[in-house]
Scaffold this motif. Structure first.
Motif, PDB file in Angstrom:
ATOM      1  N   UNK A   1       0.841  -1.201   0.000  1.00 28.86           N
ATOM      2  CA  UNK A   1       0.000   0.000   0.000  1.00 28.86           C
ATOM      3  C   UNK A   1       0.874   1.248   0.000  1.00 28.86           C
ATOM      4  N   UNK A   2       1.995   1.190   0.723  1.00 30.09           N
ATOM      5  CA  UNK A   2       2.898   2.327   0.767  1.00 30.09           C
ATOM      6  C   UNK A   2       3.456   2.682  -0.598  1.00 30.09           C
ATOM      7  N   UNK A   3       3.758   1.672  -1.412  1.00 28.43           N
ATOM      8  CA  UNK A   3       4.272   1.923  -2.758  1.00 28.43           C
ATOM      9  C   UNK A   3       3.260   2.713  -3.578  1.00 28.43           C
ATOM     10  N   UNK A   4       1.991   2.331  -3.489  1.00 28.81           N
ATOM     11  CA  UNK A   4       0.946   3.041  -4.234  1.00 28.81           C
ATOM     12  C   UNK A   4       0.845   4.498  -3.808  1.00 28.81           C
ATOM     13  N   UNK A   5       0.903   4.733  -2.497  1.00 29.77           N
ATOM     14  CA  UNK A   5       0.780   6.106  -1.994  1.00 29.77           C
ATOM     15  C   UNK A   5       1.998   6.931  -2.388  1.00 29.77           C
ATOM     16  N   UNK A   6       3.190   6.346  -2.324  1.00 30.49           N
ATOM     17  CA  UNK A   6       4.399   7.096  -2.658  1.00 30.49           C
ATOM     18  C   UNK A   6       4.375   7.621  -4.086  1.00 30.49           C
ATOM     19  N   UNK A   7       3.750   6.881  -4.993  1.00 29.28           N
ATOM     20  CA  UNK A   7       3.675   7.337  -6.373  1.00 29.28           C
ATOM     21  C   UNK A   7       2.821   8.603  -6.496  1.00 29.28           C
ATOM     22  N   UNK A   8       1.867   8.772  -5.572  1.00 28.50           N
ATOM     23  CA  UNK A   8       0.981   9.935  -5.638  1.00 28.50           C
ATOM     24  C   UNK A   8       1.376  11.029  -4.655  1.00 28.50           C
ATOM     25  N   UNK A   9       2.358  10.741  -3.794  1.00 27.23           N
ATOM     26  CA  UNK A   9       2.656  11.630  -2.677  1.00 27.23           C
ATOM     27  C   UNK A   9       3.657  12.721  -3.030  1.00 27.23           C
ATOM     28  N   UNK A  10       4.419  12.556  -4.094  1.00 26.70           N
ATOM     29  CA  UNK A  10       5.495  13.493  -4.399  1.00 26.70           C
ATOM     30  C   UNK A  10       4.948  14.860  -4.813  1.00 26.70           C
ATOM     31  N   UNK A  11       5.301  15.915  -4.081  1.00 30.49           N
ATOM     32  CA  UNK A  11       4.798  17.255  -4.419  1.00 30.49           C
ATOM     33  C   UNK A  11       5.239  17.753  -5.793  1.00 30.49           C
ATOM     34  N   UNK A  12       6.272  17.154  -6.379  1.00 26.85           N
ATOM     35  CA  UNK A  12       6.688  17.585  -7.706  1.00 26.85           C
ATOM     36  C   UNK A  12       5.568  17.426  -8.724  1.00 26.85           C
ATOM     37  N   UNK A  13       4.674  16.472  -8.478  1.00 26.09           N
ATOM     38  CA  UNK A  13       3.561  16.266  -9.401  1.00 26.09           C
ATOM     39  C   UNK A  13       2.621  17.467  -9.435  1.00 26.09           C
ATOM     40  N   UNK A  14       2.709  18.329  -8.416  1.00 27.80           N
ATOM     41  CA  UNK A  14       1.859  19.517  -8.361  1.00 27.80           C
ATOM     42  C   UNK A  14       2.432  20.681  -9.158  1.00 27.80           C
TER      43      UNK A  14
END
Length: 247
Positions: free
Chosen positions: A162-175
């Motif tokens: 589950x952590x792997x999935x969240x890490x892909x969406x957690x990076x602020x660079x995507x913003x």
């Protein structure tokens, strides 16, 4: 702020509030129970087939065509691009010291290191203090869960999966990255994994070709991950693996 960005910020805020309210310590895992062994072994076999058909040939081509300094720069860029997400995890864990340390490291490598192509920060004592959302869940008190083998990613646990999935969406660079380059960090991450596969080819092949490869990878992952999270590990079998695959 766009509607999409507002949703992401709201999600991060929710995660932060969860972290503030979670003060329990995760129960210390022990043993190597594998309730999903049949399914895990099928996935393990499928991962080997995927490696043989795609990952290994691609990594060999990657390692052969590109000289080591170029491969290193790709890995440095990938690691640097992941640092904002690491900082978020540091903060969610209440680890302000590591968050500041990693932020300064990111600033140095993003400027003097030309967007992270060169790791100048490590040379001045600002080594990366890695973290991930699986560790964040551990700090919040979430149990390890069952051992699982994930497609492509390999050995894991329910918590780390589950952590792997969240890490892909957690990076602020995507913003903040423009649309035309927003996928560049993920592409660099994939290439860096090809570089790892090329660098550690002999060791990986020994694991894959061993009749006990599945069991060895399970043992290695669980013990090394528990040790990484600060869970006391005493296992002579793990020491034997390190001795067998040293260097």
């Amino acid at each position: 702020m766009t509607k999409r960005n507002s949703k992401i910020v709201a999600a991060l805020t929710g995660l932060a509030l969860m972290g503030l309210s979670a003060c329990a310590t995760a129960p210390a895992p022990s043993g190597y129970d594998d309730p999903h062994e049949a399914k895990n072994r099928r996935t393990h076999g499928a991962n080997i087939k995927l490696d043989r058909a795609l990952v290994s040939p691609a990594s060999d081509a990657y390692g052969t065509v590109l000289p080591e300094p170029v491969r290193n720069s790709v890995s440095y860029f990938s690691d640097n691009a992941s640092l904002p997400g690491v900082v978020v995890n540091n903060l969610l864990q209440g680890n302000v010291e590591d968050a500041v340390h990693n932020t300064v490291r990111f600033a140095f490598n993003s400027t003097l290191g030309l967007l992270g192509l060169f790791d100048v920060a490590t040379d001045i004592g600002l080594e990366e203090r890695d973290s991930d959302f699986g560790e964040t869940l551990h700090v919040w008190g979430a149990p390890e869960g069952d051992y699982v083998v994930l497609p492509f990613f390999g050995p894991s646990t329910e918590r780390d999966g589950f952590g792997i999935l969240v890490d892909f969406a957690l990076n602020p660079l995507s913003l903040v990255l423009p649309t035309d380059v927003k996928h560049l960090p993920k592409a660099a991450w994939v290439l860096s994994k090809f570089g790892d596969r090329y660098q550690f080819s002999d060791t990986i092949e020994e694991f894959y070709e061993s009749e006990e490869g599945y069991d060895l990878m399970q043992l290695y992952y669980l013990d090394s991950r528990r040790y990484e999270l600060g869970v006391e590990v005493e296992d002579d079998e793990l020491e034997d693996i390190y001795d067998a695959y040293d260097g």
